[in-house]
Scaffold this active site. Sequence first.
Site, PDB file in Angstrom:
ATOM      1  N   CYS A 454      14.126  21.266  11.961  1.00  0.00           N
ATOM      2  CA  CYS A 454      14.194  19.610  12.133  1.00  0.00           C
ATOM      3  C   CYS A 454      13.217  19.040  11.066  1.00  0.00           C
ATOM      4  O   CYS A 454      13.424  17.898  10.516  1.00  0.00           O
ATOM      5  CB  CYS A 454      13.824  19.457  13.573  1.00  0.00           C
ATOM      6  N   HIS A 817       8.876  18.658  17.704  1.00  0.00           N
ATOM      7  CA  HIS A 817      10.100  18.221  17.167  1.00  0.00           C
ATOM      8  C   HIS A 817      10.248  16.909  16.256  1.00  0.00           C
ATOM      9  O   HIS A 817       9.463  16.294  16.447  1.00  0.00           O
ATOM     10  CB  HIS A 817      11.204  17.866  18.246  1.00  0.00           C
TER      11      HIS A 817
END
Length: 986
Positions: A454, A817
């Site tokens: 990510c 994330h």
Amino acid sequence: MDKILEAVVMSSYPNNVKQGLVRRVIEAAKQPMDSEQCWSMLELSTKLYLTGDTKYKREIGKEVLEVYGHYHPEEFEEFFNVRFLLSLLQEGYGPLGKRSHYVLDYIQLGLQFVLDSPSANSIFSLLRIEVLRKVCERPSPKQCAKISKLLTQHPQCIPTGKHQVLFCQQLIRCIGQFQCVSEGEEAIMEFLEQVNKVSGLLQRVWRAQTSAILPSLKELFSIISSTEEQEAPSNALASVVQFVPLELMDGVIRNLTNDDSITDVQMMTAIGRMIDWVSWPLGKHIDKWIIALLKGLAAVKKFSILIEVTLSKIEKVFSKLLYPIVREGALSVLQYMLLSFQHSHEAFHLLLPHIPRLVASLKKEDSNSATSSLEQLAELIHCMFFRFSGFPDLYEPVLEAVKALPVPNEDRIKHLLGQNAWTSQKNELACFYPRLASKSETGKIGLINLGNTCYMNSIIQSLFMASDFRHSVLNLTEGNSQPLMTKLQWLFAFLEHSQRPAISPESFLSASWPPWFTPGAQQDCSEYLKYLLDRLHEEEKTGKRIYQKLKESSLMSQAVEHHYLNKTLIEKMFGGKMMTKIRCLKCLNVSSREEAFTDLSLAFPPSDRHIRGSTSVLPVEEIGPQLIEPPENPGQVTGSPWIQRKAPMAREPAAPPRPVETLGFQEPGVNPLSGNAIGVDAAKDPLSAKDSRSVPDLINYFLSPERLTAENKYHCEKCASLQDAEKVAELTEGPHYLILTLLRFSFDPRTMKRKKILDNVSIPVILKLPILVAPEESKEVCWHGKDRAAPGSGFMSVVYDLCSVVVHSGISSESGHYYCYSRECTDTVPHGQPRDGAPKPASDKQLDFEIQWYLFNDTRVSFSSFESVSNVTSFFPKDTAYVLFYRQRPGRQSCLLHEALAEAGHLHGEPSLHKDLMEAISKDNILYLQEQEKEARNRAAYISALPKSPLWWRDFDRDKDDDNSSGGCSPAAGGGGSGSFHGLVF
């Protein structure tokens, strides 16, 4: 005597009168009498019991039978013979078409009087055969319950040997066809009691003969896995599983999941129907069997089955949390389904619209069950927030609903996620993600996460949304000898023209991968961005140029062409320059060094430094946000505090550089660049709290002078010794795209880990950056209404528009994330505006917050807003802005590049891709359509195999419409409403 009894029973006398006469007849029956009289009375009582049209007549028949069985055993045994019983069981009793329903009750009544007779074994033998035959005829639940009652009271009648296994299998098939014919609560309770009697008989048989268990379970699986049945088997089958010993579970599940003769469709059908059993109110251990089978399928990597079943059933399981009677089992299954479904957010996101309503319902119920379930549900939700961060717009209503409930710590969350995942090998699930049916409604394309990538996806999307950079990359000519830039061009082209909802950046990842990164581990997106830009810059610096079209078009003068073609694309788009000056505080000598940068790394000021709104606090002098008035003479720009013809006196304080300014929400009709403009409006911006930090605070801290003393003394060449000094950084050239990295990660020597600074930082949508201007450059100012120089100052304000924000969710750089917010910023001054005229005010559209924002979170792309960008940390404290992209408005420094890009865009329109790239995109789009067709066919086969069950959302609708109802099976505790109860079970 039989005539008298019949006359009395059939008479019209009141029942109390009849009862007295009947009592006399019964008392007389206790006396000795001949055989013929006994037979006549037994025939009459049999007739009354089996065909009596009232309950009273049947009770009289039963009472007489019991008296004769007790006082005349020989005659009763002779009457209650095998031939008579066979006739009753095979032909029935009574007129054709009106056969008695009480034959089994009658036999059960009579058996107690012949247990010790010589004919008992013959009767038992007959019944063992006949009950098996009866069960094979699929009797109603009521008749099955009577058989079970008979066999439970008289186990000698239970079939033996091979017939016993067959009997168990056929009894299970009977249960599979049970249906409750009425929706009334009384009828449902009776139905549940009947099912309990039948399954209780199975339990009795299994206890006596354990060898019958496995064949019975095999038959059960055959029923629930069948794809040929018109109707789904009854949920009453759940009552069978509860009596299977748990010690057999592992072996049964292992045999099922490793049986090659069971197809995927059959297995999916079976597990789907088992999950429906969570609505069965009386089952025990059903959730354990469901979870065991799900784990067994994961062990043999049947992920496609698990995914399909989870997505099709999880909402129904969730809806059952409304009902206290099945809540515990449903919550156990829900927990496993969500915690194991870790490769994608799909399952959790299906529940998001329903969570607030369920939480409100459980709070209203106010019971121990509801309170416990709320706490477990909140823990589950926070696990999902942790695992699938990056969806603030979707999560805000859910977070609001559970805000008053306990929040688990990170260790607990990691423990739950770690022990329930289907597999520890992420690549095993790669082919199942994403499961996206169509392109996002935004028209944008997502990027597939290739295993903690990510950090790369968010950076690529930010670079892609930098439209000037994107167009330049897409305009690259074929054969440019820049392999990494070419891969980026292909990636950008697919993001622009692919029909897929998301594409895989695998090729670009392998080409741009920093060699020190650990595969599969989370990385720092800022570190990756620096490495990527440096690679692209160095690659082009070897002599490969990308501005060949600009050169051929002769749109530039020779001097300008030479200036810009000597720069790489990275320098033109992201490159700025900064002057670092060090002044010896003894001799006042100033040494300076200019260096290039592609991003500014902004440290957080120490906590003891006072910050007020967007005010810059400098060690020398406090300076508030000042408005830049246009100079009376545009060429009059005074020097920097340190660019002086004569050194200042030692007692004179150094003048501070110009502070960074911001433009926030504006009142309608107010030009923020005019003399009436203000800083960020604290009343309208929720993040401009009294003591909150802002991006201008961090930039001003970065640009503020730093004292070099003690161990950090400066070696002055003029003094030839270590001296106290003052160092200051000044920006001398603003980049076209300004990248700001907020240094949130610092090394903690106590824990030996990098910790994260979670401070909220307000982000201005418009930023004024002070750029140092040399005196000889002041006459070359290119006016576009954006840059203004203050009289008596050596700084120009360059205006920047926010275009991307990369957010890190988590508390450590090694975990968490990344996702990003982005929008496309374009020039606020229309193309073709006269350069010598007065600057036109920028339109409201460019200055307000209406320009569309997008949220990029790996494969998912959605519409968003600047409000969401601003509030994300307020709602989710671990989600903090990390890397910011600002685009420079046309002005003095950028006018040449802006004009070149504008002219190129005007002449050439959208970038035209070279032939090979267009063909590759076209082929992939065709391939995607073929894949979609194939998946649709396969999915149709799967879906058609799933059991048809009541619509799950009816549970929520019923709860909404019947808020005032109460009941043990409704969301509120207490009595019970029949409608909700029937919806629960069936």
